[in-house]
Structures are given as C-alpha cells and as structure tokens.
Design a protein around this motif. Structure first.
Motif, mmCIF file in Angstrom:
data_model
loop_
_atom_site.group_PDB
_atom_site.id
_atom_site.type_symbol
_atom_site.label_atom_id
_atom_site.label_comp_id
_atom_site.label_asym_id
_atom_site.label_seq_id
_atom_site.Cartn_x
_atom_site.Cartn_y
_atom_site.Cartn_z
ATOM 1 N N ILE A 1 -2.748 -2.022 3.212
ATOM 2 C CA ILE A 1 -2.220 -1.546 1.918
ATOM 3 C C ILE A 1 -0.774 -1.080 2.076
ATOM 4 N N ILE B 1 -2.551 5.960 3.098
ATOM 5 C CA ILE B 1 -2.761 5.551 1.698
ATOM 6 C C ILE B 1 -1.968 6.458 0.755
ATOM 7 N N VAL B 2 -1.953 7.761 1.040
ATOM 8 C CA VAL B 2 -1.176 8.686 0.202
ATOM 9 C C VAL B 2 0.309 8.314 0.226
ATOM 10 N N SER C 1 5.113 4.793 -6.292
ATOM 11 C CA SER C 1 5.000 5.413 -7.613
ATOM 12 C C SER C 1 6.238 6.217 -8.015
ATOM 13 N N ALA D 1 2.672 -2.395 0.277
ATOM 14 C CA ALA D 1 3.543 -1.463 -0.441
ATOM 15 C C ALA D 1 4.967 -1.537 0.105
ATOM 16 N N ALA E 1 1.566 5.364 0.896
ATOM 17 C CA ALA E 1 1.775 4.074 0.223
ATOM 18 C C ALA E 1 1.836 4.255 -1.285
ATOM 19 N N VAL E 2 0.933 5.090 -1.822
ATOM 20 C CA VAL E 2 0.940 5.336 -3.269
ATOM 21 C C VAL E 2 2.227 6.054 -3.680
ATOM 22 N N GLY E 3 2.616 7.050 -2.898
ATOM 23 C CA GLY E 3 3.834 7.783 -3.224
ATOM 24 C C GLY E 3 5.084 6.929 -3.099
#
Lengths: 141, 87
Positions: free
Chosen positions: B17, A19-20, A27, B21, A22-24
């Motif tokens: 997820i 998840i980290v 973003s 992404a 994917a966010v990075g």
C-alpha cells in the motif's frame, strides 16, 4: 514463544504505522502551505516504522544503518526543495531579473558599444576577423 | 497459522500500500516530490524483501536489501545536491 509474540507485535506496530503514513501522505491537500515539508515529516514516521520492522525481523545492523541514514535523506530533499522550488519561503527565488526594453535590437547605445571596444576581451584578441565599429548618427541629419 | 507469519503478511500488504501511495505522490508537481516518492518506494521494497527472505529462506536477501537502502540513500542525496543548485 514470548520472543515470537514480541516480534509479531513489533511487525504489527510497523504495519500500522506504515498504513497511517501512507494515508497521511496522500490525504494532505495539494494547495496547503509548505505541503512538501509536511510530506517529508510524514515520511519520518514511515522511516521509524521501517526501523521497527527491521528490529522485529532480527536485522539489527540494518536498523542502525537506516536510523543513521534516514535523517540525511530527509534533510537533503528538504534542502533541495528550499533552494530550487520553494517560492513561498525562499526570498531569493522571487527576484526576477528584468530585461531591458530594447525595441530595436540593431540600434544600440553608443556608450555601450564603446565600453565593449575598450574591454580587453580575449575573444576579441584571438579572433581578429570580427571588429566592432561605431557610427555617429545625428537625428537632425 | 502462526501469529508471526500472519503479522509478516500484514506487514507486506502495508508495504505494498505504501509503495502505491509513494508512486502516486511521486507524480505530484515538483522534482522534490518525485525524489521523495522514489526514495520511499526503494526503502519499502527493501524492507518487504527482508520479510520475503525470512519467510521463504532466500539467500542473499539481506545483501540485496542493504544495497538497496545504501545506494538509494546515495542516489537521493546526490540528486538533491544537483537539484538544489550550487548557491
């Protein structure tokens, strides 16, 4: 019982890392310098998360195989980007071949045509239907 | 519910997820980003398949996942060589 706890801890760590990453991955700003290399770097975290998940699932051979293969993938993508698209860092991509300004394509310099005649081109030898002839035109005439 | 099953579900959600992404990132400008995103999608799907296979006792899940990982690697490297040119 303890093995189950260890397995679930590994899977949770892997999920957190995924998840980290994917966010990075999403973003990062688009206009940042060297953003593609930064994204490839983030995918390294995802690769390690996958390896931890495979170990947690008991697939040790797959984990070893992926541990060996993942850096090759990252380097191949970075190399392809550098050679084909990276105009910031790769100097060779910034060289643009300038076309000669030739306003009239039907009038060619005499010396160039003579160079063409002197060339022992195989195409000219095999195809004798076409010949190149020069015509001197003086501007006074 | 067993904590192992819960962590497996959480891991599958995390992989879903990540797949979304990576799909979004593969639409960014440039061939390399598409290559990167597609390779991430393939790997995420392969590991999610491993988790599914262990949860529902599917046969051959490990072989399919190994094939996805290995041939995904081969395809990524081959396409990067083509995209990088022969200089």
């Amino acid at each position: 019982m303890i093995v189950e706890y260890i397995q679930s801890a590994l899977l949770l760590i892997a999920a957190f890392l995924v998840i980290v990453s994917a966010v990075g991955f999403l973003s990062l700003p688009k206009d940042m310098k060297n953003v593609v290399y930064a994204r490839i770097h983030i995918i390294g975290i995802f690769d390690i998360a996958c390896i931890i998940a495979m170990i947690g699932l008991g697939q040790y051979l797959l984990a070893v195989i992926y541990l060996i293969l993942a850096p090759f993938t990252a380097h191949a993508i970075a190399n392809a980007f550098y050679k084909s698209e990276d105009v910031v860092n790769n100097v060779e991509l910034n060289v643009v071949e300038e076309d000669e300004d030739n306003p009239n394509p039907f009038i060619v310099n005499k010396s160039k045509v003579q160079e063409l005649e002197n060339e022992d081109s195989e195409k000219l030898k095999t195809d004798e239907r076409f010949t190149i002839s020069t015509l001197d035109i003086n501007e006074e005439e | 519910m067993d904590i192992l099953i819960i962590s497996k579900y959480i891991l599958i959600i995390a992989f879903i997820i990540m797949m979304f992404a990576a799909l979004r990132a593969s639409a960014y400008k440039g061939t390399s980003m598409g290559l990167l995103g597609s390779s991430v999608v393939v790997v995420a799907f392969a590991v999610a398949l491993l988790v599914f296979g262990q949860m529902y006792n599917l046969t051959f899940y490990r072989d399919i996942s190994l094939a996805l990982i290995f041939f995904g690697f081969v395809g990524t490297v081959a396409f990067s060589i083509v995209a990088g040119g022969d200089k």
